[in-house]
Design a protein around this motif. Structure first.
Motif, mmCIF file in Angstrom:
data_model
loop_
_atom_site.group_PDB
_atom_site.id
_atom_site.type_symbol
_atom_site.label_atom_id
_atom_site.label_comp_id
_atom_site.label_asym_id
_atom_site.label_seq_id
_atom_site.Cartn_x
_atom_site.Cartn_y
_atom_site.Cartn_z
ATOM 1 N N SER A 37 47.585 25.678 55.289
ATOM 2 C CA SER A 37 48.057 26.574 54.123
ATOM 3 C C SER A 37 48.624 27.674 54.679
ATOM 4 O O SER A 37 47.789 28.582 55.382
ATOM 5 C CB SER A 37 47.321 26.690 53.042
ATOM 6 O OG SER A 37 47.849 27.626 51.943
ATOM 7 N N ASP A 63 50.895 31.596 54.029
ATOM 8 C CA ASP A 63 51.333 32.554 52.968
ATOM 9 C C ASP A 63 52.758 32.804 53.577
ATOM 10 O O ASP A 63 53.187 32.589 54.547
ATOM 11 C CB ASP A 63 50.608 33.741 52.822
ATOM 12 C CG ASP A 63 49.394 33.445 51.899
ATOM 13 O OD1 ASP A 63 49.185 32.573 51.358
ATOM 14 O OD2 ASP A 63 48.283 34.335 51.706
ATOM 15 N N ASP A 64 53.341 33.973 52.828
ATOM 16 C CA ASP A 64 54.335 34.552 53.307
ATOM 17 C C ASP A 64 55.711 33.691 53.189
ATOM 18 O O ASP A 64 56.694 34.117 53.837
ATOM 19 C CB ASP A 64 54.486 35.435 54.713
ATOM 20 C CG ASP A 64 53.481 36.587 54.744
ATOM 21 O OD1 ASP A 64 52.809 36.697 53.849
ATOM 22 O OD2 ASP A 64 53.246 37.003 55.694
ATOM 23 N N THR A 110 46.417 33.786 55.933
ATOM 24 C CA THR A 110 47.174 34.527 55.063
ATOM 25 C C THR A 110 47.773 35.717 55.826
ATOM 26 O O THR A 110 48.500 36.544 55.150
ATOM 27 C CB THR A 110 46.213 35.284 54.149
ATOM 28 O OG1 THR A 110 45.107 36.199 54.901
ATOM 29 C CG2 THR A 110 45.522 34.082 53.599
ATOM 30 N N GLY A 161 51.079 43.637 55.920
ATOM 31 C CA GLY A 161 50.301 42.445 55.424
ATOM 32 C C GLY A 161 50.220 41.378 56.545
ATOM 33 O O GLY A 161 49.639 40.410 56.481
ATOM 34 N N THR A 183 43.427 27.723 56.138
ATOM 35 C CA THR A 183 44.308 28.674 55.352
ATOM 36 C C THR A 183 44.511 29.872 56.079
ATOM 37 O O THR A 183 43.491 30.505 56.515
ATOM 38 C CB THR A 183 43.728 29.046 53.924
ATOM 39 O OG1 THR A 183 43.571 27.937 53.123
ATOM 40 C CG2 THR A 183 44.511 29.951 53.044
ATOM 41 N N PRO A 227 51.271 35.150 58.716
ATOM 42 C CA PRO A 227 50.012 34.043 58.767
ATOM 43 C C PRO A 227 50.280 33.165 60.136
ATOM 44 O O PRO A 227 49.394 32.351 60.456
ATOM 45 C CB PRO A 227 50.293 33.061 57.547
ATOM 46 C CG PRO A 227 51.688 33.499 57.100
ATOM 47 C CD PRO A 227 51.938 35.109 57.586
ATOM 48 N N ASN A 285 46.739 43.862 51.734
ATOM 49 C CA ASN A 285 47.889 43.658 51.434
ATOM 50 C C ASN A 285 48.749 42.198 51.689
ATOM 51 O O ASN A 285 49.779 42.167 51.871
ATOM 52 C CB ASN A 285 48.936 44.961 52.107
ATOM 53 C CG ASN A 285 48.167 45.999 51.484
ATOM 54 O OD1 ASN A 285 47.795 46.140 50.188
ATOM 55 N ND2 ASN A 285 48.799 47.261 51.965
ATOM 56 N N THR A 286 47.772 41.304 52.146
ATOM 57 C CA THR A 286 48.444 40.033 52.411
ATOM 58 C C THR A 286 48.750 39.133 51.391
ATOM 59 O O THR A 286 48.408 39.542 50.523
ATOM 60 C CB THR A 286 47.350 39.262 53.480
ATOM 61 O OG1 THR A 286 46.106 39.004 52.604
ATOM 62 C CG2 THR A 286 46.945 39.885 54.887
ATOM 63 N N GLY A 287 49.322 38.271 51.568
ATOM 64 C CA GLY A 287 49.989 37.295 50.524
ATOM 65 C C GLY A 287 51.452 37.125 50.307
ATOM 66 O O GLY A 287 52.073 35.971 50.160
ATOM 67 N N SER A 288 52.027 38.106 50.708
ATOM 68 C CA SER A 288 53.733 38.052 50.518
ATOM 69 C C SER A 288 54.017 39.112 51.851
ATOM 70 O O SER A 288 53.413 39.900 52.203
ATOM 71 C CB SER A 288 54.281 38.596 49.200
ATOM 72 O OG SER A 288 53.746 39.977 49.228
#
Length: 361
Positions: free
Chosen positions: A201, A203-204, A264, A282, A262, A285, A274-277
């Motif tokens: 999995s 992110d971004d 991130t 951030g 996963t 990944p 600030n990760t996730g997008s």
């Protein structure tokens, strides 16, 4: 349905080698934590990779092998973007065949044979390798019956039957090579129905690979012998018979059988919060994947969720008498004795060790 044209974001060729010069934001080296005084924007005190290039010595071999499952981008665009487009074709094949053969041997013997064959293949493909799933089931039902008249008032029916049911749903890489072992991962389930890569999995905007489809396989076999003997005597119609079944049950399933990784971007971020997008602080990944630094891990169950192979016998006997007391009154009397199926494992693995107590205790 997952059919049709799909567009996704995949790692670029440069990113697979650790070169993130096409990523619009800097990535940081997690091994440099504390190199500079922590600040609100750089709480870990990390330094960025020069030119957004991860040195080859830091590249994790398993991470590099996982990235090799991604197709090469076929759309030119500035990252992050949907840089790969593919077509998925869904098909469904259902087939059912029935058959029957009747044969008379003189006036006292009749033979019947029946059969039903059914197949249902319903794949659920993906534009990413080792990520689709499939559902397949088939059944086989056969029966042979012999009717024999000993006399005008004594009649026998004997039947032999076989019923086979098979159902499988799971990853489309099942029963192929042990992909997780080929990656170099340890302690992965050595069950062919589960063979796949772990779920990855990202992110971004990056698409994940691997399938969370619960690998489930069930096979049932039932062998049946039935015999009914009927005797008509005066006002009585007496029937006695038996029904014996031998049952074989097999089940194996493993939901998230190969585990999940996963990523991130937290390890290549200047600020892990600030990760996730995709953003300037951030991280990335895919960079974390190449560094071998997952944010979370779900380990696979070594033996799957369920695994059993059972055997059992089912015994049934009956005796009935239909008595025509008057033309308008018939008594139905009967007695039936059943021994329910008592299952045991094929290798007696369910047996308990229960030694006698030691003397003096």
């Amino acid at each position: 349905s997952n059919g049709g044209v799909q567009s996704i974001q995949v790692p670029t060729q440069a990113e697979r080698s650790g070169n993130f010069s096409d990523w619009p934001f800097p990535i940081y080296d997690p091994t440099t934590g504390g190199s500079v005084a922590p600040t609100a924007s750089n709480p870990a005190g990390r330094l960025p990779f020069q030119k957004n290039q991860i040195p080859s010595g830091l590249l994790n071999p398993i991470g590099s092998k996982l990235l090799a499952y991604y197709p090469q981008p076929n759309v030119n665009c500035a990252m992050p973007c949907l840089n790969y487009t593919g077509v998925v074709k869904n098909t469904k094949v259902i087939n059912t065949e029935t058959m029957r053969v009747d044969q008379n041997f003189g006036s006292s013997n009749r033979l019947f044979f029946t059969g039903v064959l059914s197949d249902d293949d319903e794949p659920n493909p993906s534009i990413l390798p080792a990520t689709g799933s499939t559902s397949y089931k088939y059944s086989r039902l056969f029966g042979l019956e012999w009717q024999h008249s000993f006399s005008s008032n004594l009649f026998n029916e004997a039947r032999i039957g076989y019923n086979h049911q098979f159902f499988h749903t799971g990853v489309d890489t099942a029963y192929g090579p042990n992909l997780a072992a080929q990656l170099g991962l340890q302690n992965v389930p050595n069950i062919a129905a589960f063979y796949d890569i772990p779920v990855v999995s990202l992110d971004d905007g990056y698409s994940g690979i691997g399938s969370n489809a619960g690998a489930y396989t069930q096979k049932d076999d039932v062998f049946q012998v039935v015999n009914d003997l009927t005797w008509i005597h005066g006002r009585h119609t007496i029937t006695t018979g038996l029904d014996i079944r031998r049952v074989y049950l097999y089940d194996t399933d493993g939901f998230t059988a190969m585990g999940q990784l996963t990523f991130t971007g937290a390890y290549s971020a200047v600020n892990p919060a600030n990760t996730g997008s995709a953003n300037a602080t951030g991280g990335n990944p895919v960079a974390d994947l190449l560094l071998g630094d997952p944010f979370s891990i779900s380990a696979p169950p070594p033996l799957g969720s369920d695994l059993y192979r059972l055997r059992g016998n089912n015994w049934n006997f009956f005796l009935e008498d239909d008595i025509r007391v008057t033309p308008r009154l018939t008594l139905n009397l009967g007695l039936r004795y059943e021994i329910p199926t008592t299952f045991h494992s094929a290798d007696n693995s369910g047996y308990a060790f229960n030694p006698p107590p030691l003397a003096g205790l």
